[in-house]
Scaffold this active site. Sequence first.
Site, PDB file in Angstrom:
ATOM      1  N   HIS A 196       0.783  -1.139   0.026  1.00 29.44           N
ATOM      2  CA  HIS A 196       0.103   0.079  -0.024  1.00 29.44           C
ATOM      3  C   HIS A 196       0.812   1.320  -0.129  1.00 29.44           C
ATOM      4  O   HIS A 196       1.453   1.400   0.912  1.00 29.44           O
ATOM      5  CB  HIS A 196      -0.945   0.113   1.180  1.00 29.44           C
ATOM      6  CG  HIS A 196      -2.090  -0.883   1.061  1.00 29.44           C
ATOM      7  ND1 HIS A 196      -3.256  -0.815   1.925  1.00 29.44           N
ATOM      8  CD2 HIS A 196      -2.567  -2.004   0.246  1.00 29.44           C
ATOM      9  CE1 HIS A 196      -3.932  -1.469   1.586  1.00 29.44           C
ATOM     10  NE2 HIS A 196      -3.637  -2.282   0.472  1.00 29.44           N
ATOM     11  N   TYR A 255      -9.873   5.510   6.740  1.00 27.20           N
ATOM     12  CA  TYR A 255     -10.296   5.773   8.131  1.00 27.20           C
ATOM     13  C   TYR A 255     -11.306   6.816   7.952  1.00 27.20           C
ATOM     14  O   TYR A 255     -11.008   8.007   7.428  1.00 27.20           O
ATOM     15  CB  TYR A 255      -8.918   6.251   8.506  1.00 27.20           C
ATOM     16  CG  TYR A 255      -8.026   4.881   9.172  1.00 27.20           C
ATOM     17  CD1 TYR A 255      -8.064   4.566  10.197  1.00 27.20           C
ATOM     18  CD2 TYR A 255      -6.923   4.860   8.036  1.00 27.20           C
ATOM     19  CE1 TYR A 255      -6.863   3.396  10.445  1.00 27.20           C
ATOM     20  CE2 TYR A 255      -5.956   3.754   8.258  1.00 27.20           C
ATOM     21  CZ  TYR A 255      -5.977   3.202   9.331  1.00 27.20           C
ATOM     22  OH  TYR A 255      -5.025   1.935   9.680  1.00 27.20           O
ATOM     23  N   PRO A 259      -6.093   0.159  18.102  1.00 28.29           N
ATOM     24  CA  PRO A 259      -5.688  -0.521  16.778  1.00 28.29           C
ATOM     25  C   PRO A 259      -5.663   0.552  15.728  1.00 28.29           C
ATOM     26  O   PRO A 259      -5.159   0.353  14.525  1.00 28.29           O
ATOM     27  CB  PRO A 259      -6.788  -1.450  16.354  1.00 28.29           C
ATOM     28  CG  PRO A 259      -7.940  -1.284  17.492  1.00 28.29           C
ATOM     29  CD  PRO A 259      -7.331  -0.430  18.600  1.00 28.29           C
ATOM     30  N   LYS A 274      -0.692  -0.219  15.024  1.00 27.60           N
ATOM     31  CA  LYS A 274       0.944  -0.315  15.602  1.00 27.60           C
ATOM     32  C   LYS A 274       1.295  -1.553  16.554  1.00 27.60           C
ATOM     33  O   LYS A 274       2.475  -1.747  16.838  1.00 27.60           O
ATOM     34  CB  LYS A 274       1.163   0.875  16.551  1.00 27.60           C
ATOM     35  CG  LYS A 274       1.411   2.117  15.534  1.00 27.60           C
ATOM     36  CD  LYS A 274       2.349   2.213  14.741  1.00 27.60           C
ATOM     37  CE  LYS A 274       2.364   3.276  13.393  1.00 27.60           C
ATOM     38  NZ  LYS A 274       3.073   2.864  12.484  1.00 27.60           N
ATOM     39  N   TYR A 314       2.757   6.554  10.349  1.00 31.76           N
ATOM     40  CA  TYR A 314       1.993   5.256   9.700  1.00 31.76           C
ATOM     41  C   TYR A 314       2.900   4.080   9.327  1.00 31.76           C
ATOM     42  O   TYR A 314       2.863   3.095   9.536  1.00 31.76           O
ATOM     43  CB  TYR A 314       1.048   5.856   8.734  1.00 31.76           C
ATOM     44  CG  TYR A 314      -0.045   4.937   8.390  1.00 31.76           C
ATOM     45  CD1 TYR A 314      -1.060   4.770   9.210  1.00 31.76           C
ATOM     46  CD2 TYR A 314       0.213   3.740   7.614  1.00 31.76           C
ATOM     47  CE1 TYR A 314      -2.203   3.882   8.909  1.00 31.76           C
ATOM     48  CE2 TYR A 314      -0.841   2.757   7.259  1.00 31.76           C
ATOM     49  CZ  TYR A 314      -2.146   3.073   8.110  1.00 31.76           C
ATOM     50  OH  TYR A 314      -3.058   1.909   7.816  1.00 31.76           O
TER      51      TYR A 314
END
Length: 389
Positions: free
Chosen positions: A72, A200, A292, A296, A384
């Site tokens: 990704h 998200y 979550p 991580k 991220y």
Amino acid sequence: MRTQVCIIGGGPSGLLLSQLLDRAGIASVVLERQSRDRVLSRIRAGVLEYGSVGLLERAGVAERAHAEGLPHTGTYLAVQNEGFRIDFDALIGKRVMVYGQTEVTRDLYDARDRAGGTVIHGVAGTALHDLDTTAPFVTYTLDGTGHRIDCDFVAGCDGFHGPSRQAIPKDVLTEYERVYPFGWLGVLSETPPVSHELIYANHPRGFALASMRNANLSRYYIQAPVDDPLDKWTDAAFWDELRRRLPLDAADTLITGPSIEKSIAPLRSYVADPMRWGRLFLVGDAAHIVPPTGAKGLNLALSDVHYLHAGLVAHYADGSDAGLDAYSATALRRVWNAIRFSWWFTTTMHRFPGQTPFDQAIQDAELRHLQGSSTAQANLAENYVGLPY
């Protein structure tokens, strides 16, 4: 039985540590309370940081991840049903890989089998002894018979509820915790993902996440009260609520189907300090928990393995204990960075009890700032995809 490193916990962190130690010529034994089938049935996160992929490569277990995983190069954020993309490649030149924790664990089991590694399942009553001496040992029961393992070091990779952290004296351990007033209702379905990258979503009705395990297996979450009964959430009710919270274009193309797994997970931030006491080293969930949001948890456990493995190799190869002595402080620096990022991402994306229109407007403004600022996006991308070890 005698070994150099006794590893308590046969999840991905314990198996990876054993695999890396074996490649360095260091003997280990892994003790696991559950059966292998039970360990492999756990549904967990599926986003690997670039550093985690590199660590799997070093362990010789990344071949299937590269063949079947989904790289990704970005992710989507949404506010009030409108989404925008964070381009990892363009911003920082790094990416993540979607490859389920279950698959990572399966690859590690296969590697330990090929190497003839010792992984003992079904142990009970595991106890740690003489950790503050140069001769620690671990006892356990298997099929009603007591056993003892003498070792040089103990690695506690046994999760939040395992015995390792509990073996550290209470007057030595400092614990930090924040419990969030909601949970994640998660559904696994044999349907194509609604997006080729994660979404998200912040919405006045609550958070939502669209993710995937592979091209035909989707994982979706919505924020819900952690004590909600699961039978309240029929498949139809879940899909309807998910549609309300996703960006409009994703909601319109969402393919639904029967759930094959459904659960509600609580969210918390937790850190234990120190992560070392005597000859005991805590790894992963035994020492820290993150919500979550941002994926991580597994990645932090793997970075702990990186630091501990390096310290153990230096001890046996060079007689240097500098890495082991610095393990707790070094690991905790990275842990707190991830705790901060996960806390920020969670508080920005979720609806909190008692939240006012002002609070929602602040969240909207935060996300709109992200949408318009490449500097802010680069900061999110850096955290991220994973800070360097």
